[in-house]
Design a protein around this motif. Structure first.
Motif, PDB file in Angstrom:
ATOM      1  N   GLN A   1      -5.026   0.001   2.434  1.00 51.23           N
ATOM      2  CA  GLN A   1      -5.346  -0.013   1.009  1.00 51.23           C
ATOM      3  C   GLN A   1      -6.141  -1.264   0.652  1.00 51.23           C
ATOM      4  O   GLN A   1      -5.707  -2.371   0.907  1.00 51.23           O
TER       5      GLN A   1
ATOM      6  N   ASP B   1      -8.020  -2.604  -2.820  1.00 54.68           N
ATOM      7  CA  ASP B   1      -8.255  -2.277  -4.213  1.00 54.68           C
ATOM      8  C   ASP B   1      -8.376  -3.572  -4.999  1.00 54.68           C
ATOM      9  O   ASP B   1      -7.410  -4.321  -5.117  1.00 54.68           O
TER      10      ASP B   1
ATOM     11  N   ASN C   1       6.611   6.381  -4.720  1.00 53.70           N
ATOM     12  CA  ASN C   1       6.297   7.613  -5.462  1.00 53.70           C
ATOM     13  C   ASN C   1       5.218   8.444  -4.782  1.00 53.70           C
ATOM     14  O   ASN C   1       4.345   9.001  -5.443  1.00 53.70           O
ATOM     15  N   ASP C   2       5.240   8.487  -3.464  1.00 55.28           N
ATOM     16  CA  ASP C   2       4.278   9.266  -2.676  1.00 55.28           C
ATOM     17  C   ASP C   2       2.829   8.857  -2.909  1.00 55.28           C
ATOM     18  O   ASP C   2       1.915   9.664  -2.750  1.00 55.28           O
ATOM     19  N   ILE C   3       2.609   7.600  -3.300  1.00 55.87           N
ATOM     20  CA  ILE C   3       1.243   7.069  -3.433  1.00 55.87           C
ATOM     21  C   ILE C   3       0.884   6.455  -2.083  1.00 55.87           C
ATOM     22  O   ILE C   3       1.502   5.466  -1.670  1.00 55.87           O
ATOM     23  N   PRO C   4      -0.079   7.029  -1.369  1.00 55.29           N
ATOM     24  CA  PRO C   4      -0.351   6.602   0.006  1.00 55.29           C
ATOM     25  C   PRO C   4      -0.653   5.114   0.173  1.00 55.29           C
ATOM     26  O   PRO C   4      -0.310   4.531   1.177  1.00 55.29           O
ATOM     27  N   GLY C   5      -1.272   4.471  -0.795  1.00 55.61           N
ATOM     28  CA  GLY C   5      -1.668   3.075  -0.633  1.00 55.61           C
ATOM     29  C   GLY C   5      -0.612   2.057  -0.975  1.00 55.61           C
ATOM     30  O   GLY C   5      -0.827   0.865  -0.769  1.00 55.61           O
ATOM     31  N   LEU C   6       0.548   2.480  -1.486  1.00 57.68           N
ATOM     32  CA  LEU C   6       1.581   1.527  -1.885  1.00 57.68           C
ATOM     33  C   LEU C   6       2.854   1.706  -1.069  1.00 57.68           C
ATOM     34  O   LEU C   6       3.305   2.819  -0.855  1.00 57.68           O
ATOM     35  N   ARG C   7       3.419   0.601  -0.650  1.00 59.29           N
ATOM     36  CA  ARG C   7       4.637   0.606   0.157  1.00 59.29           C
ATOM     37  C   ARG C   7       5.720  -0.215  -0.538  1.00 59.29           C
ATOM     38  O   ARG C   7       5.430  -1.149  -1.281  1.00 59.29           O
TER      39      ARG C   7
ATOM     40  N   MET D   1       6.585   4.962   1.193  1.00 60.89           N
ATOM     41  CA  MET D   1       5.590   4.964   0.121  1.00 60.89           C
ATOM     42  C   MET D   1       6.298   4.905  -1.223  1.00 60.89           C
ATOM     43  O   MET D   1       7.426   5.359  -1.375  1.00 60.89           O
TER      44      MET D   1
ATOM     45  N   SER E   1      -0.601  -1.068   1.294  1.00 54.35           N
ATOM     46  CA  SER E   1      -0.491  -0.847   2.735  1.00 54.35           C
ATOM     47  C   SER E   1      -1.672  -1.493   3.445  1.00 54.35           C
ATOM     48  O   SER E   1      -2.593  -2.004   2.806  1.00 54.35           O
TER      49      SER E   1
END
Length: 138
Positions: A97, A99, A14-20, A12, A94
């Motif tokens: 995600q 958006d 910066n620990d943002i669940p939707g971004l890899r 991830m 991800s």
């Protein structure tokens, strides 16, 4: 490893669940182009029935990223694109995600399909070839 599999195992951002954070150049490279030309190319590829691999729309930067075979798009100086390979990284949404602001995957096959570099090159040239024909016709 397919891009879809790489997404599942990528860390991830910066620990943002939707971004890899994806490492490029390990089984596939990327061709980055502006969204306006990239979407025209995508429509052309779809219309011609070409195999299309993963295609990412980056909304904030208005760009498209096409996954192609490693080393197949290194010398495309005749087009306004950027070839991303070894030592490049991509921040991508991800699989779960979705958006509209961030962007999304326009194409994300379940298998190892990559966009054919020659077909993509022709599709990206298509708007320029059409513009040149219009100039001749004037």
């Amino acid at each position: 490893m397919s891009l879809r599999e790489a997404l599942r195992s990528a860390p991830m951002v910066n620990d943002i669940p939707g971004l890899r954070l994806l490492r490029v150049g390990d089984g596939w490279d990327l061709v980055r182009t502006s969204a306006d030309i990239g979407f025209l190319a995508l429509a052309h590829l779809r219309a011609t029935g070409a195999a299309i691999g993963p295609v990412l729309y980056d909304g904030p930067n208005e760009r498209l990223y096409y996954a192609v075979g490693t080393g197949t798009a290194e010398r495309w100086g005749d087009l306004p694109v950027r070839h991303l390979s070894t030592n490049s990284w991509l921040v991508a949404p991800s699989l779960e995600q979705i958006d509209d602001w961030l962007g999304d995957w326009c194409e994300l096959p379940d298998d190892d399909t990559l966009t054919d570099a020659d077909a993509l090159h022709a599709a990206l040239r298509h708007p320029y070839d059409g513009a040149a024909l219009e100039e001749v016709g004037r």
